[in-house]
Structure formats: C-alpha cells, structure tokens
Design an enzyme around this catalytic site. Sequence first.
Site, PDB file in Angstrom:
ATOM      1  N   ARG A 166      11.908   7.912   0.498  1.00 22.24           N
ATOM      2  CA  ARG A 166      12.434   7.447   1.762  1.00 22.24           C
ATOM      3  C   ARG A 166      11.824   6.096   2.152  1.00 22.24           C
ATOM      4  O   ARG A 166      12.526   5.110   2.355  1.00 22.24           O
ATOM      5  CB  ARG A 166      12.101   8.492   2.832  1.00 22.24           C
ATOM      6  N   THR A 167      10.502   6.057   2.239  1.00 24.27           N
ATOM      7  CA  THR A 167       9.827   4.830   2.661  1.00 24.27           C
ATOM      8  C   THR A 167      10.035   3.733   1.617  1.00 24.27           C
ATOM      9  O   THR A 167      10.273   2.567   1.948  1.00 24.27           O
ATOM     10  CB  THR A 167       8.323   5.092   2.880  1.00 24.27           C
TER      11      THR A 167
ATOM     12  N   HIS B 260       0.646   5.719   9.452  1.00 23.04           N
ATOM     13  CA  HIS B 260       1.927   5.337   8.869  1.00 23.04           C
ATOM     14  C   HIS B 260       2.642   4.569   9.984  1.00 23.04           C
ATOM     15  O   HIS B 260       3.601   5.063  10.573  1.00 23.04           O
ATOM     16  CB  HIS B 260       2.685   6.593   8.448  1.00 23.04           C
TER      17      HIS B 260
ATOM     18  N   LYS C   8      -6.042   1.339 -17.127  1.00 23.88           N
ATOM     19  CA  LYS C   8      -7.070   0.619 -17.882  1.00 23.88           C
ATOM     20  C   LYS C   8      -8.352   0.457 -17.057  1.00 23.88           C
ATOM     21  O   LYS C   8      -9.278  -0.185 -17.497  1.00 23.88           O
ATOM     22  CB  LYS C   8      -6.522  -0.735 -18.331  1.00 23.88           C
TER      23      LYS C   8
ATOM     24  N   ARG D  39       1.665   2.004  -0.352  1.00 21.54           N
ATOM     25  CA  ARG D  39       1.322   3.388   0.002  1.00 21.54           C
ATOM     26  C   ARG D  39       0.236   3.836  -0.960  1.00 21.54           C
ATOM     27  O   ARG D  39       0.311   3.559  -2.162  1.00 21.54           O
ATOM     28  CB  ARG D  39       2.529   4.304  -0.128  1.00 21.54           C
TER      29      ARG D  39
END
Lengths: 316, 316, 316
Positions: free
Chosen positions: A60-61, A139, A90, A111
Amino acid sequence: MKNSEIFFGKDIISLDQFNRKSVEKVFATAAKIKKTPTKKLLKILPGKIVGLMFFEPSTRTFSSNSAAVKRLGGQTVEYQNPLSTSSVVKGETIEDTTKMMEQYCDAIVMRHPIVGTLKKVAEVADVPVINAGDGIGEHPTQALLDMFTVFEKFKHIDNIKGLIVGDLLNGRTVHSIIKCLSIFPNNTLYLLSPKQLRLSNKDLEEAKKRKIKLIEIKSFEEIPADCHFWYWTRVQKERFTDKQEYEKLKLNFILTKKLVDKKAGKNTLIMHPLPRVGEVETEVDNDPRAVYLTTEAKNGMYVRMALFSLILEDRK
Amino acid sequence: MKNSEIFFGKDIISLDQFNRKSVEKVFATAAKIKKTPTKKLLKILPGKIVGLMFFEPSTRTFSSNSAAVKRLGGQTVEYQNPLSTSSVVKGETIEDTTKMMEQYCDAIVMRHPIVGTLKKVAEVADVPVINAGDGIGEHPTQALLDMFTVFEKFKHIDNIKGLIVGDLLNGRTVHSIIKCLSIFPNNTLYLLSPKQLRLSNKDLEEAKKRKIKLIEIKSFEEIPADCHFWYWTRVQKERFTDKQEYEKLKLNFILTKKLVDKKAGKNTLIMHPLPRVGEVETEVDNDPRAVYLTTEAKNGMYVRMALFSLILEDRK
Amino acid sequence: MKNSEIFFGKDIISLDQFNRKSVEKVFATAAKIKKTPTKKLLKILPGKIVGLMFFEPSTRTFSSNSAAVKRLGGQTVEYQNPLSTSSVVKGETIEDTTKMMEQYCDAIVMRHPIVGTLKKVAEVADVPVINAGDGIGEHPTQALLDMFTVFEKFKHIDNIKGLIVGDLLNGRTVHSIIKCLSIFPNNTLYLLSPKQLRLSNKDLEEAKKRKIKLIEIKSFEEIPADCHFWYWTRVQKERFTDKQEYEKLKLNFILTKKLVDKKAGKNTLIMHPLPRVGEVETEVDNDPRAVYLTTEAKNGMYVRMALFSLILEDRK
C-alpha cells in the site's frame, strides 16, 4: 517567507515537526492537487528521481508513493525488501546504503523495521528523507492522509470528535494521529481497545501535556453520538499470550453493519488504515460513510503528492 | 566520422574494446552531462526503453543504471534476481531470455554470476548490451567511472601514479582499471595486497605488454608520496583457508585517518568501489579527499548516462 | 458509435467478450502503432498509471506489459510475486488488494495462479482490468498477439489452416486461440498431441458449436501441406504418471529443421508462446519462417500497446 519554504528540501520524519501552519499547508496542497488536471501535474517534478527503499514488506505505502511520484512527472528508483537481496547482504551499513542512494536521487522514501532508523538516516543524508514507517515508531504520512480525509469532509480539523478502536499500544499510525490532532484545539478522541492493548501510560501522560482530550471507553455501548470519524485498526493476535482471551475480545471489536446503523452518525467517516483481517465486515464496504477502500486510500496518494511537491518542486 | 559513431548501437562488454579516443569521448560526454540542466537532459532518450537484467544481487550498479536512464528521459524494464523468480525457473536459456528482452527494449544492461555470459549474450542480441559485471570477469563501467573521477580531478589520465590495495587476484574492477590506465602513456600503479591475493602472473605478464608500470609493494611504509589516487578494495575472507592468517592480514590493510594523514598527498583521491565491510574506517569519510561515498558514486551515474547517450541517442 | 467506444474503460478478461469487429479493431490498432514514430507514441498515455500485479512468476508477459505502457508515455506501478512479500502475507483478500491498487492506477493488469480470479477482480474493480493469465484458465492477450501475427502476415484471419502441437488439454493459450479463430469463418485447426493431452471432449463439443473445424491427427506424417501457421507448445512432463511414456512421446513432438524442411509450407509461420524447454530445436531459430523469438514476441508488446491505447486513451 513563502509557505513552500516550510518544506522545501526538508525531511519528514515525525509529526513532532509539524505545527498548525505546516499541517494546513499540506492539506491545502493535497486539496489543490486533487483538483488539478492529470497532464498539468506532470509538470511539477520532471527530471526528479525519488528512491523508494523498502526494507520491510509493503504494498500500500510502496505503491501509493510510486504512483505519487509518477503522477507528478517524476521517476523512482525502487527497492523492495533489499535486506535479503542486495548490498545489505554483503554487510553494508544503512548509512552507506543511504549515502549511495542519495547520489542518484533527489529524495528518499524509506520503510525500515527498526524504530529510530529513519532519524539516523535523515541525519546522514543530504537529500530529503521521508519516513514511510519505522517499526512501531511513527508513520507520519499515514496520519496526515487520515486527518486530511477528515479535514476534506468537514472543512475543519479542530473541534473534532473521533473514535479509535483496536491496538492502541502498538499501532504507529494511532500515535501519529494523536499527535496530529493535538496540534489543533478542542479535539477529543474516544479510545476503545482490549485492556492489554490500551494506550501506554506514557502516551496518555504525553497527550495530557498536548491538550488533546482522550477518553477511554470499554464497550461499543459507550460510543458517543455524532463522531466525526471512526478509526478501526487490527487487534493483533500475536500480542496475546492467552489465545482464548484474544478470540473472545476480537469478537467484541468487529465492525458490523449493525453497529454502524446503531451508533454511527449520518456523516461519520468510517476509516481503517488497512490491510484488514476480519475486524471490519465486508458488509460495511458499501455504506456511503465507509471510506477505507476508497477516499482514504486515494488520499494516501494525494497527500504524498502534496509532500513531494512541497519538498522537491523547483520554484523559480 | 563523427565521434558518436564510435559508440552508436555498440555493446560495452570489456575494456579491451576501448582506445584513447573512445575513453576520452566517454569522459568528455560525462563531464558535459554533469553540467547540463536536469530538464534538458530529459530530451536525450525520450521513448527509449532499457532492460535491466540483474541475475545477481546488486543495489549500487542497478540503481545507478536505473537513475541514469530515467534522468535522460528514458524508461526501464527491470528484473532483479530473476534466476529464482522467472522464466529461467521454467528452464529457459539465457539466449532465449535475452532475445525476448530485446523485442521490448532498445538496449540491455546485464549482470550475471558466470564469467563470459555477457560476451555470449552480446553475440545473440541485436540491440546493444552493456556488461554490468559477469562473475570475476570484467566490470567495465565501474573502471570507467573510477578513472573518470581521476580525470575530472586532475584533467589528465596519463602520467598518473595510483595505489591499489586489497584483493588484486579476484577483483574484477581492478583488472578493468589496469586495462583502462594501460591505454594512456606513463601511468604507474602501486599494488598492495596479501600475498595470497596478488595479481596473477598472467595478469602481470599481460600488463608488461601493455606498457603500464606495475610496482608491487609489501606494506603501508612503501606507499609513495603524492599518489593521484588510492583505490581500496575489500579483502575477501572467503579466499583464505587459514582464517587466522586472514584476520592478521586484514588488520594490515585497513584504511584509517592516521594513514591518510601520514601518507596521502594533499590532492590524493581516496576511492573504493563499495560496499565496504570494515576495510575503510568511517572516520575517513569526512576527509575532503575521500570521494567513495560522494563524487565517485555520483560519477557512476554520470558515466552511465554518457554511455547510454552515446549508444542510444538518435542524431538526426 | 466510434470504434474506440467498444473498448474505452472496459475489462479484457476472456476471448468470449470479443466479436469480429472488436478483434479487427485490436489488430488494426496494433498495426497502426507498429508504424507510428516512437516520440509520437509517447503522447498517447501521459499521466496514466497502470498497475502490474503479478501473483505468479512471469518475465515475458510482465516485461512486455511494462514496456508497452512506457512506450505510450504512461507509467507503471509494479508488483512481482507479492503472494510472499506484501499485504497478502498479512492476510488481505484479493478484492481488498485490488480496491487499493485502483485508487492509485488507471488500469490493472493481473496474473494470478487461480482460475476465475480475474473475473472476480474485474467485478469489484472500478478501473479496467486486463487478464494476464489466470491458472489454466485464459490468457486472452497471448491469443490476440498470436493471431495478430498470423493476420499481419496473410492480411486475413478467416480461411486459415493452422496446426497446434503439444499440450492441448492444459494450455490456456490454446483454448484462447481456438476461441479467437472461431470468431472468423472457414478456419481449420489440426491438433496433434499425446493422447493424454488431447483437447477435452467438452472443449471439442464447444468448438463444434462455434463452427471452427478441428481435426485431430496422430503423427507428423498427417500434417497437411500449406498450413498458414504451426503453433508449438510445451509437453508438460508433470502431467504424466508414466515418465517413460513421457520421454517416448516427447521425442515424437520435437520440432526440428528436418521436419520444417519436409512439412512446412513456403510461408508457414512457425510459432511458440515461449518459454521453450527443448521441444523446439535451436537449429530452427534462424529459419526465416520461425517468428517465435522475434516478430511473435515483439507483437506481444504491440498488441498490448493497442489494448492500452483503446482502453485508456482520452479522446476529446
């Protein structure tokens, strides 16, 4: 000072950064963009590249950010879940990965599963960084889009009476909404949750300082008339040690057509950040007051377009 | 013959393809693009599609290629790690997958774990193919961006004195840098590595034919004054059978602020292809001579923009 | 009524939706787009966003759709395999995920492993939905691109004699091709497959009603002269309980240069939806009649461009 200077080149990490003027600027910009013809929008960010770095699953985001950049004529460089498929494998630090990305991009949306990462990232980055959720932290763009949805409907964001139901302890969006409503006067939030998922005392204390009125209620019976919005969230099974307790409580917090008919006002917005997993019955979807699958989701794109435009648009 | 004709429609598989004129053309084009306004750049590749086929994890090379295409007004069709998620699973050969991609794209950028794959792919493809690294083979665009960074600083790429530290045996970038510097006269490279990771005799022999001067040194003490650049690379743990030997040697090859202060010249560029995993201390990052997190990375995008422009731009 | 009104804002779920007029419109549009200069195409979908939701691995269909949107000046929001990496993990229904996507996008292209999902999705979605394959159900755009390839070559799509070889029982493309050819008069298809993979009786019955002539043959010997096209498909090992039987039959259905020389007509198109896994020898690739790696694949992009343009282009 022009209003746009509040945002140009800035990070969006927490709602703590915002004041009345800056929230109103975001809402006004989103409303304006929503009315602007598609082709005209393409002239806002041509040649701009936004890096979408999602170190945690999200559709969604992620997709609303991707669409937002592209609807403004910009482009994205995208990662999904690079924790398992990239330089991070790595052994590269998040700081190095960020510094790399900013060489190619004009802004970064990130995120990350770990609270506080976005603050750290914003400190090392020379380009603007937008927090798209860091663990159970904040958020901010979700709260802005939710409160924009309220503002768009009622034309004010003070003197609001809202109801929030579900996981108030862990829901990062809930915390951001409380902060957002605290910026404006005379707002009241009714809070309904299983007792295990009540807002923490610390959060309650903090809210008192902010002067938002929080009223804890214990059952659907206590929901007041004429709320401006109902905001449902998921009751998270994984927080309960007693699964029977969960199953029992869960049933107490399911939003049904019956409840809407009985307790919602004529204009009450019915909201949910989604995804839902059973706590809102699909029979509610077609109620004209239910906006979670439509206006609320769409506003996610428009609010993000507003932020990108304010942060990145060249103004000669 | 116009200079652009050197590249138009051509593959970039190895530095063996390059001569003085073509390297200078890439550098001049990158420098020019770096100064061109963002919106003007968008007019170079509108309507062109570049396929990014990465059969091995990469964030740096992947995203700089993606950003490069988009900054020129082109578009990408992107795969990451399709070895496990695509037609390759169904048993398709790399030749068939390539033929498929070229029906949709104007050029292909590919990274593949197996040495020689890119040469094979370029043979079957009718569109230009750019090697983004094939196993321990070559990584020509990385060498070009590194040497462009040196050229940009000193305005020449002959009469250069450089230092390369780390894994000279397996580092594909190192091999490509040696080839690149061999094209120009009077260049000298000082090589410092654990003895297990020295340049192979074959590579040393070949370098002699090319007339670049390679001087192996054994410790930091022997680093000469006034190098134009230091190029650090990762000492790869997995190459050592004796892990104690590795730990001991590793410590001998860590780049610290102290070493920079003691041995680097006033203008020495401090470089690293990244990602790093401990061999360059973060205390070095803010030294103005350290370019690995900034100019060197950014030039990766500009050199790729130069190549895309030379290979793909329609010139009426 | 303008022809474009047949498609504007419509879903593409099954070939059952099509009639003679609408198939001809797709073919005419694809042919026109194929001749249009690159930069002019960019003016067809500026500002439009297409969501590519692929819940099953695909490189060919995914990338041809992605390139098609971008060549028309539009943009994509892309998911690959979100079944394991997204909201779906959190338990969201396909209906909710679709409703979310349509808030950000002007159309949705979806591939899903379960037959019938696309029909369900199209019912809940307010934006046009294109079926990119649902399990063993339909794959309408593949059939359209294949039959466009035949039409482009012969300038007619009636009075066609074709051969289809391989898995006729499970091949969703085969079913869609039969439907497509049934729309036009006097078409004949010769069907050759292991007896375990024959077209089902139900499909044979249905074809009779549609008036396409289906003729089952048992060996290469029976292939008639002068077919307009040969359409090879993969014999799927996993359908056989007797692996020896599979190995034996498989050998009977491999397309070789020898067979082409012996049985194909001068103008017979040699086709395959790809990927192939051994059933077409690479020695056939360079035969001028073999179009599977070239024209057929490229037409996949053009037919999708035609559909996007018909469904989405604003016409003032």
